[in-house]
Design an enzyme around this catalytic site. Sequence first.
Site, short mmCIF file in Angstrom:
data_model
loop_
_atom_site.label_atom_id
_atom_site.label_comp_id
_atom_site.label_asym_id
_atom_site.label_seq_id
_atom_site.Cartn_x
_atom_site.Cartn_y
_atom_site.Cartn_z
N LYS A 10 0.88 -0.94 -0.17
CA LYS A 10 0.05 -0.11 0.08
C LYS A 10 0.81 1.19 0.01
CE LYS A 10 -2.35 -0.95 3.85
NZ LYS A 10 -1.95 -2.48 4.06
N ARG A 85 -9.56 -0.01 9.38
CA ARG A 85 -9.16 -1.41 9.67
C ARG A 85 -9.94 -2.35 10.54
NH1 ARG A 85 -3.30 -0.17 8.97
NH2 ARG A 85 -2.15 -2.38 9.45
N ARG A 124 11.35 -5.77 4.06
CA ARG A 124 11.29 -4.48 4.73
C ARG A 124 11.95 -4.36 6.19
NH1 ARG A 124 5.40 -2.42 4.97
NH2 ARG A 124 5.36 -3.43 7.05
N ARG A 130 11.50 -1.23 11.13
CA ARG A 130 10.39 -1.07 11.73
C ARG A 130 10.33 -2.09 12.97
NH1 ARG A 130 5.29 -0.17 8.05
NH2 ARG A 130 4.37 -1.43 9.67
N ARG A 142 0.10 -9.62 13.50
CA ARG A 142 -0.72 -8.72 12.58
C ARG A 142 -1.54 -9.33 11.60
NH1 ARG A 142 4.48 -5.99 11.12
NH2 ARG A 142 3.47 -4.87 9.43
P1 ADP Z 1 0.89 -2.35 7.96
O1 ADP Z 1 0.11 -2.34 6.75
O2 ADP Z 1 2.38 -3.09 7.13
O3 ADP Z 1 0.74 -3.31 9.09
P2 ADP Z 1 0.81 0.14 8.79
O4 ADP Z 1 1.98 1.19 8.99
O5 ADP Z 1 -0.34 0.26 8.04
O6 ADP Z 1 1.59 -1.10 8.56
O7 ADP Z 1 0.21 -0.04 10.43
C1 ADP Z 1 1.30 -0.38 11.34
C2 ADP Z 1 0.54 -0.57 12.86
O8 ADP Z 1 0.10 0.78 13.31
C3 ADP Z 1 -0.39 -1.46 12.67
O9 ADP Z 1 -0.07 -2.71 13.10
C4 ADP Z 1 -1.54 -0.96 13.94
O10 ADP Z 1 -0.86 -1.38 15.13
C5 ADP Z 1 -1.30 0.46 13.93
N1 ADP Z 1 -2.37 1.07 13.08
C6 ADP Z 1 -2.24 1.67 11.83
N2 ADP Z 1 -3.57 2.11 11.39
C7 ADP Z 1 -4.30 1.72 12.30
C8 ADP Z 1 -5.89 1.63 12.26
N3 ADP Z 1 -6.54 2.11 11.36
N4 ADP Z 1 -6.42 1.20 13.43
C9 ADP Z 1 -5.70 0.64 14.29
N5 ADP Z 1 -4.39 0.58 14.51
C10 ADP Z 1 -3.70 1.11 13.33
#
Ligand code: ADP
Length: 186
Positions: A10, A85, A124, A130, A142
Amino acid sequence: MLFGPPGAGKGTQAGAMVERFNLCHLSTGELLRSEIAAGTPLGLQAKALIEAGNLVPDSVVEGMIEDKFQSVKGVKGFLLDGFPRTLAQAEALDAILAKRGEQVTACVSIMIPDALIHERIAHRAQIEGRADDARPEVVENRIKTYHDKTEPLIAFYKKAGKYSEIDGVGTIEQVRERIFSAMDKF
Ligand code: ADP
């Protein structure tokens, strides 16, 4: 919005999309990581949850998104990445947009198999460093969280006639072209 499991690409694809359609890219993951880096109370609250592979509370991300909708000017729209999410977040998003006389245009979903998620995140981890990419059990959590809490959104956006799924397996350019042709239909 860009939808898909962790590691689907994404963030990688967002740049080309915002440029082509004059959008503002909003990644809740990135917004949370900058709160953590700045050491804010919100960042402190989010850090442990993110590093365990859990979601942060709905109210936290909903507040961040609503603030950005209000403060960012001069764009044709927003590209949401990693939000919503959960079903509750999707419903909150509809309510926030309805107050503004706006609505979700489309949910473009990048699909990859779980095995490839592991491969991409391991790659990554070496590049971006990260914390939530480093430990296999966190990545596993996750993926599980994605299947349990996020996947139900597919039915939600299908029902609304806004769902478009593309194959995320291929080169960055191939996936980009698939996304553009999906977006052209909306
Ligand atoms: P990825 O898509 O690789 O998991 P992101 O950068 O989108 O990485 O998200 C990293 C973390 O941030 C998620 O695992 C979660 O803990 C938190 N997070 C991100 N977006 C949300 C959301 N919309 N609701 C709840 N937690 C979120």
